[in-house]
Write an enzyme that holds these catalytic residues in place. Structure first.
Site, PDB file in Angstrom:
ATOM      1  N   ASP A  16       0.842  -1.204   0.000  1.00  0.00           N
ATOM      2  CA  ASP A  16       0.000   0.000   0.000  1.00  0.00           C
ATOM      3  C   ASP A  16       0.875   1.251   0.000  1.00  0.00           C
ATOM      4  O   ASP A  16       1.996   1.231   0.496  1.00  0.00           O
ATOM      5  CB  ASP A  16      -0.918  -0.028   1.229  1.00  0.00           C
ATOM      6  CG  ASP A  16      -2.133   0.866   1.054  1.00  0.00           C
ATOM      7  OD1 ASP A  16      -2.384   1.329  -0.083  1.00  0.00           O
ATOM      8  OD2 ASP A  16      -2.829   1.119   2.055  1.00  0.00           O
ATOM      9  N   ASN A  64     -10.746  -2.868  -5.979  1.00  0.00           N
ATOM     10  CA  ASN A  64      -9.949  -1.863  -6.706  1.00  0.00           C
ATOM     11  C   ASN A  64     -10.555  -1.459  -8.055  1.00  0.00           C
ATOM     12  O   ASN A  64     -10.132  -0.472  -8.654  1.00  0.00           O
ATOM     13  CB  ASN A  64      -8.498  -2.329  -6.891  1.00  0.00           C
ATOM     14  CG  ASN A  64      -7.663  -2.268  -5.627  1.00  0.00           C
ATOM     15  OD1 ASN A  64      -6.757  -3.069  -5.414  1.00  0.00           O
ATOM     16  ND2 ASN A  64      -7.954  -1.304  -4.741  1.00  0.00           N
TER      17      ASN A  64
HETATM   18  C1  IPE Z   1      -5.473  -2.953  -0.549  1.00  0.00           C
HETATM   19  O1  IPE Z   1      -5.108  -1.638  -0.680  1.00  0.00           O
HETATM   20  C2  IPE Z   1      -5.434  -3.642  -1.894  1.00  0.00           C
HETATM   21  C3  IPE Z   1      -4.108  -3.884  -2.434  1.00  0.00           C
HETATM   22  C4  IPE Z   1      -2.987  -3.633  -1.822  1.00  0.00           C
HETATM   23  C5  IPE Z   1      -4.089  -4.478  -3.746  1.00  0.00           C
HETATM   24  P1  IPE Z   1      -6.189  -0.477  -0.864  1.00  0.00           P
HETATM   25  O2  IPE Z   1      -5.426   0.792  -0.907  1.00  0.00           O
HETATM   26  O3  IPE Z   1      -7.065  -0.798  -2.026  1.00  0.00           O
HETATM   27  O4  IPE Z   1      -7.039  -0.623   0.476  1.00  0.00           O
HETATM   28  P2  IPE Z   1      -7.966   0.437   1.216  1.00  0.00           P
HETATM   29  O5  IPE Z   1      -8.968   0.933   0.206  1.00  0.00           O
HETATM   30  O6  IPE Z   1      -7.085   1.535   1.717  1.00  0.00           O
HETATM   31  O7  IPE Z   1      -8.589  -0.333   2.346  1.00  0.00           O
HETATM   32  C1  IPE Z   2      -1.415   0.123  -3.455  1.00  0.00           C
HETATM   33  O1  IPE Z   2      -1.186   1.493  -3.428  1.00  0.00           O
HETATM   34  C2  IPE Z   2      -1.550  -0.445  -4.850  1.00  0.00           C
HETATM   35  C3  IPE Z   2      -2.875  -0.961  -5.183  1.00  0.00           C
HETATM   36  C4  IPE Z   2      -3.904  -1.011  -4.368  1.00  0.00           C
HETATM   37  C5  IPE Z   2      -3.060  -1.442  -6.542  1.00  0.00           C
HETATM   38  P1  IPE Z   2      -2.387   2.531  -3.481  1.00  0.00           P
HETATM   39  O2  IPE Z   2      -2.667   2.844  -4.907  1.00  0.00           O
HETATM   40  O3  IPE Z   2      -3.553   2.025  -2.707  1.00  0.00           O
HETATM   41  O4  IPE Z   2      -1.737   3.769  -2.771  1.00  0.00           O
HETATM   42  P2  IPE Z   2      -2.448   4.830  -1.829  1.00  0.00           P
HETATM   43  O5  IPE Z   2      -3.111   4.072  -0.721  1.00  0.00           O
HETATM   44  O6  IPE Z   2      -3.436   5.572  -2.680  1.00  0.00           O
HETATM   45  O7  IPE Z   2      -1.327   5.701  -1.335  1.00  0.00           O
HETATM   46 MG    MG Z   3      -4.114   2.274  -0.761  1.00  0.00          MG
END
Ligand code: IPE
Ligand code: IPE
Ligand code: MG
Length: 232
Positions: A16, A64
């Site tokens: 994340d 996602n």
């Molecule tokens: C969890 O991260 C999903 C992945 C790492 C693929 P998100 O960024 O989507 O999770 P939330 O929305 O903060 O819970």
């Molecule tokens: C994790 O990073 C990658 C995926 C969930 C695909 P994020 O895209 O969720 O990054 P933040 O949470 O917006 O910083």
């Molecule tokens: Mg995220």
């Protein structure tokens, strides 16, 4: 001789913070995803140096799809190009690739890239990297139950038969689940497996992770006392 502390056999990683990494640099979110892939390569090498056998990377959740069409299609393009483009790297370092999730819900090109990568890395034996793609813990449990019902109509499901209908049932259980970017939740990752997994949350954004973070995780894991409901 000094006893080496235990390392997790199977580590789960919720990657994340890609978006925040990019935002801090005034870059588009997609730049964070590209940089995040470099971290995946460093972390796989770090995990294999520590003797970890299996690492599951949460790459795309069933939730996602809520992101912008542009971000989702960039991620899908990245999965196709990196699965194909990094094949030499996986084979050079003995990395076997497996995939977990609702694959039938992915674009045909991603399904194709997954199938060829799994096939072409199947004999690699240093470490197994499992990519959780279009993965949701609730979705996986529902698919497992439906598969069981189809094969055993009228029978009651047990914990053992549910577990054996999950994706990749022959993998060792996840010993530890870690998450980057300081969020402290599972976000639908490995819900069945997490029942007795150790949990740890780290501040660093995912694109900044490297082998030292894995070393730190192993040190943290070595301090945990796993009791599984019993008495130590
Ligand atoms: C969890 O991260 C999903 C992945 C790492 C693929 P998100 O960024 O989507 O999770 P939330 O929305 O903060 O819970
Ligand atoms: C994790 O990073 C990658 C995926 C969930 C695909 P994020 O895209 O969720 O990054 P933040 O949470 O917006 O910083
Ligand atoms: Mg995220």
């Amino acid at each position: 001789m000094e006893k080496k502390p235990a390392v997790p056999v199977h580590l789960g990683i919720i990657m994340d913070g890609n978006g925040r990494w990019a935002q801090k640099r005034s870059l588009p979110r997609t730049a964070g995803h590209l940089e995040g892939l470099k971290a995946v390569k460093r972390v796989i090498r770090g995990a294999s140096e520590q003797g970890i056998g299996f690492v599951t990377f949460y790459a795309f959740s069933t939730e996602n799809w809520k992101r912008s069409e542009q971000e989702v299609s960039y991620l899908m393009h990245l999965f196709v190009s990196k699965l194909h483009g990094e094949l030499g790297y996986y084979n050079r370092h003995g990395i076997r690739i497996l995939v977990r999730g609702n694959l039938s819900g992915l674009p045909a090109q991603v399904q194709q890239a997954v199938a060829t990568t799994v096939q072409d890395t199947r004999n690699n034996a240093t470490i197994t990297a499992i990519i959780a793609l279009n993965y949701g813990g609730r979705d996986e449990i529902c698919r497992a139950v439906n598969q069981f019902i189809a094969n055993h109509p009228g029978e009651a499901i047990t914990e053992t038969s549910l577990a054996s209908n999950l994706d990749l049932p022959h993998l060792p259980p996840v010993d530890m689940i870690v998450r980057s970017a300081n969020e402290q939740r599972l976000s639908n990752f490995l819900l069945w497996d997490s029942a007795y997994a150790e949990l740890a949350f780290y501040e660093k954004l995912w694109p900044d992770w490297d082998a030292e973070d894995i070393q730190r995780i192993c040190e943290d894991y070595g301090k945990r006392v796993r009791k599984f409901g019993g008495v130590q």
